[in-house]
Design a protein around this motif. Structure first.
Motif, PDB file in Angstrom:
ATOM      1  N   GLN A 207      39.729-150.370  49.870  1.00 47.69           N
ATOM      2  CA  GLN A 207      39.026-149.217  49.324  1.00 47.69           C
ATOM      3  C   GLN A 207      38.450-149.522  47.934  1.00 47.69           C
ATOM      4  O   GLN A 207      37.379-149.037  47.581  1.00 47.69           O
ATOM      5  N   SER A 208      39.171-150.329  47.166  1.00 44.94           N
ATOM      6  CA  SER A 208      38.650-150.709  45.851  1.00 44.94           C
ATOM      7  C   SER A 208      37.396-151.556  45.993  1.00 44.94           C
ATOM      8  O   SER A 208      36.478-151.476  45.161  1.00 44.94           O
ATOM      9  N   ARG A 209      37.324-152.347  47.052  1.00 47.35           N
ATOM     10  CA  ARG A 209      36.127-153.152  47.294  1.00 47.35           C
ATOM     11  C   ARG A 209      34.941-152.256  47.638  1.00 47.35           C
ATOM     12  O   ARG A 209      33.802-152.525  47.221  1.00 47.35           O
ATOM     13  N   ILE A 210      35.199-151.170  48.375  1.00 45.34           N
ATOM     14  CA  ILE A 210      34.140-150.206  48.673  1.00 45.34           C
ATOM     15  C   ILE A 210      33.585-149.634  47.374  1.00 45.34           C
ATOM     16  O   ILE A 210      32.369-149.483  47.203  1.00 45.34           O
ATOM     17  N   SER A 211      34.463-149.313  46.431  1.00 42.85           N
ATOM     18  CA  SER A 211      34.032-148.796  45.133  1.00 42.85           C
ATOM     19  C   SER A 211      33.166-149.818  44.407  1.00 42.85           C
ATOM     20  O   SER A 211      32.154-149.478  43.796  1.00 42.85           O
ATOM     21  N   GLN A 212      33.554-151.086  44.477  1.00 42.57           N
ATOM     22  CA  GLN A 212      32.775-152.149  43.842  1.00 42.57           C
ATOM     23  C   GLN A 212      31.399-152.277  44.495  1.00 42.57           C
ATOM     24  O   GLN A 212      30.378-152.428  43.806  1.00 42.57           O
ATOM     25  N   LEU A 213      31.359-152.218  45.813  1.00 44.92           N
ATOM     26  CA  LEU A 213      30.084-152.323  46.529  1.00 44.92           C
ATOM     27  C   LEU A 213      29.180-151.142  46.204  1.00 44.92           C
ATOM     28  O   LEU A 213      27.961-151.292  46.054  1.00 44.92           O
ATOM     29  N   ARG A 214      29.774-149.975  46.074  1.00 45.59           N
ATOM     30  CA  ARG A 214      29.013-148.780  45.724  1.00 45.59           C
ATOM     31  C   ARG A 214      28.380-148.933  44.347  1.00 45.59           C
ATOM     32  O   ARG A 214      27.189-148.644  44.161  1.00 45.59           O
ATOM     33  N   THR A 215      29.161-149.401  43.399  1.00 46.90           N
ATOM     34  CA  THR A 215      28.644-149.618  42.047  1.00 46.90           C
ATOM     35  C   THR A 215      27.540-150.671  42.049  1.00 46.90           C
ATOM     36  O   THR A 215      26.515-150.525  41.376  1.00 46.90           O
ATOM     37  N   GLN A 216      27.757-151.747  42.807  1.00 46.00           N
ATOM     38  CA  GLN A 216      26.757-152.803  42.892  1.00 46.00           C
ATOM     39  C   GLN A 216      25.455-152.278  43.497  1.00 46.00           C
ATOM     40  O   GLN A 216      24.357-152.586  43.010  1.00 46.00           O
ATOM     41  N   ALA A 217      25.567-151.469  44.552  1.00 45.38           N
ATOM     42  CA  ALA A 217      24.382-150.924  45.219  1.00 45.38           C
ATOM     43  C   ALA A 217      23.602-150.003  44.287  1.00 45.38           C
ATOM     44  O   ALA A 217      22.374-150.094  44.193  1.00 45.38           O
ATOM     45  N   LEU A 218      24.298-149.128  43.572  1.00 48.04           N
ATOM     46  CA  LEU A 218      23.617-148.221  42.651  1.00 48.04           C
ATOM     47  C   LEU A 218      22.944-148.995  41.522  1.00 48.04           C
ATOM     48  O   LEU A 218      21.855-148.638  41.064  1.00 48.04           O
ATOM     49  N   GLY A 219      23.587-150.067  41.085  1.00 48.94           N
ATOM     50  CA  GLY A 219      22.976-150.898  40.049  1.00 48.94           C
ATOM     51  C   GLY A 219      21.700-151.562  40.543  1.00 48.94           C
ATOM     52  O   GLY A 219      20.696-151.632  39.811  1.00 48.94           O
ATOM     53  N   MET A 220      21.720-152.044  41.784  1.00 46.64           N
ATOM     54  CA  MET A 220      20.525-152.670  42.347  1.00 46.64           C
ATOM     55  C   MET A 220      19.405-151.652  42.519  1.00 46.64           C
ATOM     56  O   MET A 220      18.238-151.951  42.233  1.00 46.64           O
ATOM     57  N   LEU A 221      19.754-150.453  42.977  1.00 41.57           N
ATOM     58  CA  LEU A 221      18.741-149.400  43.133  1.00 41.57           C
ATOM     59  C   LEU A 221      18.118-149.049  41.789  1.00 41.57           C
ATOM     60  O   LEU A 221      16.896-148.931  41.662  1.00 41.57           O
ATOM     61  N   ARG A 222      18.963-148.894  40.776  1.00 40.89           N
ATOM     62  CA  ARG A 222      18.464-148.567  39.435  1.00 40.89           C
ATOM     63  C   ARG A 222      17.537-149.658  38.918  1.00 40.89           C
ATOM     64  O   ARG A 222      16.443-149.368  38.412  1.00 40.89           O
ATOM     65  N   ASP A 223      17.956-150.908  39.037  1.00 44.64           N
ATOM     66  CA  ASP A 223      17.152-152.009  38.502  1.00 44.64           C
ATOM     67  C   ASP A 223      15.837-152.172  39.256  1.00 44.64           C
ATOM     68  O   ASP A 223      14.804-152.486  38.657  1.00 44.64           O
ATOM     69  N   ALA A 224      15.877-151.950  40.571  1.00 49.68           N
ATOM     70  CA  ALA A 224      14.640-152.071  41.356  1.00 49.68           C
ATOM     71  C   ALA A 224      13.647-150.990  40.967  1.00 49.68           C
ATOM     72  O   ALA A 224      12.447-151.252  40.809  1.00 49.68           O
ATOM     73  N   MET A 225      14.137-149.774  40.785  1.00 48.04           N
ATOM     74  CA  MET A 225      13.248-148.674  40.406  1.00 48.04           C
ATOM     75  C   MET A 225      12.718-148.871  38.995  1.00 48.04           C
ATOM     76  O   MET A 225      11.541-148.626  38.725  1.00 48.04           O
ATOM     77  N   ASN A 226      13.568-149.338  38.092  1.00 46.78           N
ATOM     78  CA  ASN A 226      13.105-149.579  36.726  1.00 46.78           C
ATOM     79  C   ASN A 226      12.086-150.708  36.675  1.00 46.78           C
ATOM     80  O   ASN A 226      11.114-150.649  35.917  1.00 46.78           O
ATOM     81  N   THR A 227      12.306-151.748  37.468  1.00 38.14           N
ATOM     82  CA  THR A 227      11.373-152.877  37.487  1.00 38.14           C
ATOM     83  C   THR A 227       9.977-152.417  37.894  1.00 38.14           C
ATOM     84  O   THR A 227       8.972-152.868  37.333  1.00 38.14           O
ATOM     85  N   ALA A 228       9.914-151.485  38.846  1.00 37.09           N
ATOM     86  CA  ALA A 228       8.618-151.025  39.332  1.00 37.09           C
ATOM     87  C   ALA A 228       8.031-149.887  38.506  1.00 37.09           C
ATOM     88  O   ALA A 228       6.822-149.852  38.267  1.00 37.09           O
ATOM     89  N   LEU A 229       8.890-148.971  38.036  1.00 38.58           N
ATOM     90  CA  LEU A 229       8.398-147.732  37.427  1.00 38.58           C
ATOM     91  C   LEU A 229       8.631-147.635  35.925  1.00 38.58           C
ATOM     92  O   LEU A 229       7.881-146.959  35.231  1.00 38.58           O
ATOM     93  N   ASP A 230       9.671-148.282  35.430  1.00 39.85           N
ATOM     94  CA  ASP A 230       9.987-148.245  33.990  1.00 39.85           C
ATOM     95  C   ASP A 230      10.326-149.654  33.516  1.00 39.85           C
ATOM     96  O   ASP A 230      11.489-149.949  33.240  1.00 39.85           O
ATOM     97  N   PRO A 231       9.325-150.523  33.426  1.00 33.91           N
ATOM     98  CA  PRO A 231       9.585-151.940  33.112  1.00 33.91           C
ATOM     99  C   PRO A 231      10.364-152.155  31.818  1.00 33.91           C
ATOM    100  O   PRO A 231      11.115-153.136  31.710  1.00 33.91           O
ATOM    101  N   GLU A 232      10.213-151.246  30.843  1.00 36.95           N
ATOM    102  CA  GLU A 232      10.926-151.434  29.574  1.00 36.95           C
ATOM    103  C   GLU A 232      12.431-151.269  29.744  1.00 36.95           C
ATOM    104  O   GLU A 232      13.219-151.731  28.904  1.00 36.95           O
ATOM    105  N   LEU A 233      12.854-150.618  30.843  1.00 37.49           N
ATOM    106  CA  LEU A 233      14.279-150.433  31.112  1.00 37.49           C
ATOM    107  C   LEU A 233      14.818-151.468  32.094  1.00 37.49           C
ATOM    108  O   LEU A 233      16.025-151.492  32.355  1.00 37.49           O
ATOM    109  N   ALA A 234      13.933-152.301  32.614  1.00 36.92           N
ATOM    110  CA  ALA A 234      14.335-153.281  33.625  1.00 36.92           C
ATOM    111  C   ALA A 234      15.114-154.425  32.984  1.00 36.92           C
ATOM    112  O   ALA A 234      14.906-154.758  31.810  1.00 36.92           O
TER     113      ALA A 234
END
Length: 280
Positions: A207-234
């Motif tokens: 279950q702790s690994r699920i939490s880690q994967l969740r955090t990793q996924a949200l981080g990837m989503l955030r970085d992908a959106m910032n790279t495309a839409l808010d480059p200064e935050l990427a």
């Protein structure tokens, strides 16, 4: 009765401000190193989930229903973070131990200067340690001012609608391009509301690994959106990218390509007039 997809998308657009409101309410109560974007990503996914599962027949206003889901997701995200540093926790424990010991020795509650001397710090630093110790995630459960009505009543103007549509398009593309295990975790938690224990058993991890994967996924989503839409935050790419960096860049490119393809299909559908058959 579930809403049609178009109606769900309209609800998301009309209530996106709820995410910003609840993120702003929470961000003031946590240490400065907690990233606003991480909370916004969790809140945005919860808003999408709320729209997908909303049943108007139950008589509950969507703003209230969505607010509960958004706030819960943000709290879950905070609880999943180790946002109190190890040093902060150690100082808090030492403060509690010294307070207890001095209270016993003195027969009264120790004064701030006495505690500071026992800890070997100044009074100002003692206050800072005490403040950090008191800023627990559970304190975030306190009620906040309910502004859901006034927020959701403000329909987006055409320019805001374009921005919202674009962010939703990239969010959807980001989820679709996640690696299979991360996508399964995001879909399971945010869209299917499956228990963490069930997901862990299905994926063969803890279950702790699920939490880690969740955090990793949200981080990837955030970085992908910032790279495309808010480059200064990427995130800044390395001059000599390794394997992990190349994979991240490939993911960002795939998200952008999928989002662009979705936008193109929408334009084509709007621009193509319906075919009207004539009776012979």
């Amino acid at each position: 009765m579930a809403l049609e997809r178009r109606e769900q998308d309209e609800l998301i657009e009309q209530h996106l401000a709820l995410v910003g409101y609840h993120v702003s309410e929470m961000i003031r109560r946590v240490p400065t190193h907690v990233q606003r974007d991480e909370l916004a990503a969790a809140g945005s996914l919860a808003l999408v989930q709320a729209a997908r599962g909303f049943n108007a027949d139950l008589g509950v206003p969507f703003a209230r229903y969505a607010s509960t889901r958004i706030r819960g997701a943000i709290l879950d995200e905070l609880r999943g973070m180790d946002w109190a540093s190890r040093g902060t926790r150690q100082r808090a424990r030492r403060l509690a131990e010294l307070t207890e010991r001095l209270t016993g020795d003195l027969g009264r509650a120790p004064r701030p200067d006495e505690l500071a001397q026992a800890m070997g710090v100044g009074v100002d630093e003692l206050r800072s340690i005490r403040d950090d110790a008191q800023r627990r995630v559970v304190s975030l459960d306190a009620d906040t001012t309910d502004a859901t009505g006034s927020i959701s009543d403000k329909a987006p103007n055409p320019e805001e609608r374009i921005v919202v549509d674009e962010r939703l398009r990239y969010l959807t593309a980001g989820v679709g391009e996640l690696p299979e295990n991360l996508r399964a975790v995001v879909q399971g938690i945010f869209f299917e509301e499956r228990p963490v224990a069930e997901l862990a058993a299905e994926l063969g991890v803890t279950q702790s690994r699920i939490s880690q994967l969740r955090t990793q996924a949200l981080g990837m989503l955030r970085d992908a959106m910032n790279t495309a839409l808010d480059p200064e935050l990427a995130p800044v790419a390395s001059d000599v990218p390794g394997v992990a960096e190349k994979r991240r860049q490939a993911y960002y490119a795939a998200v952008a390509q999928r989002a662009s393809a979705t936008a193109l299909r929408t334009v084509v559908e709007v621009a193509t007039p319906p075919v009207i058959s004539e009776a012979v």
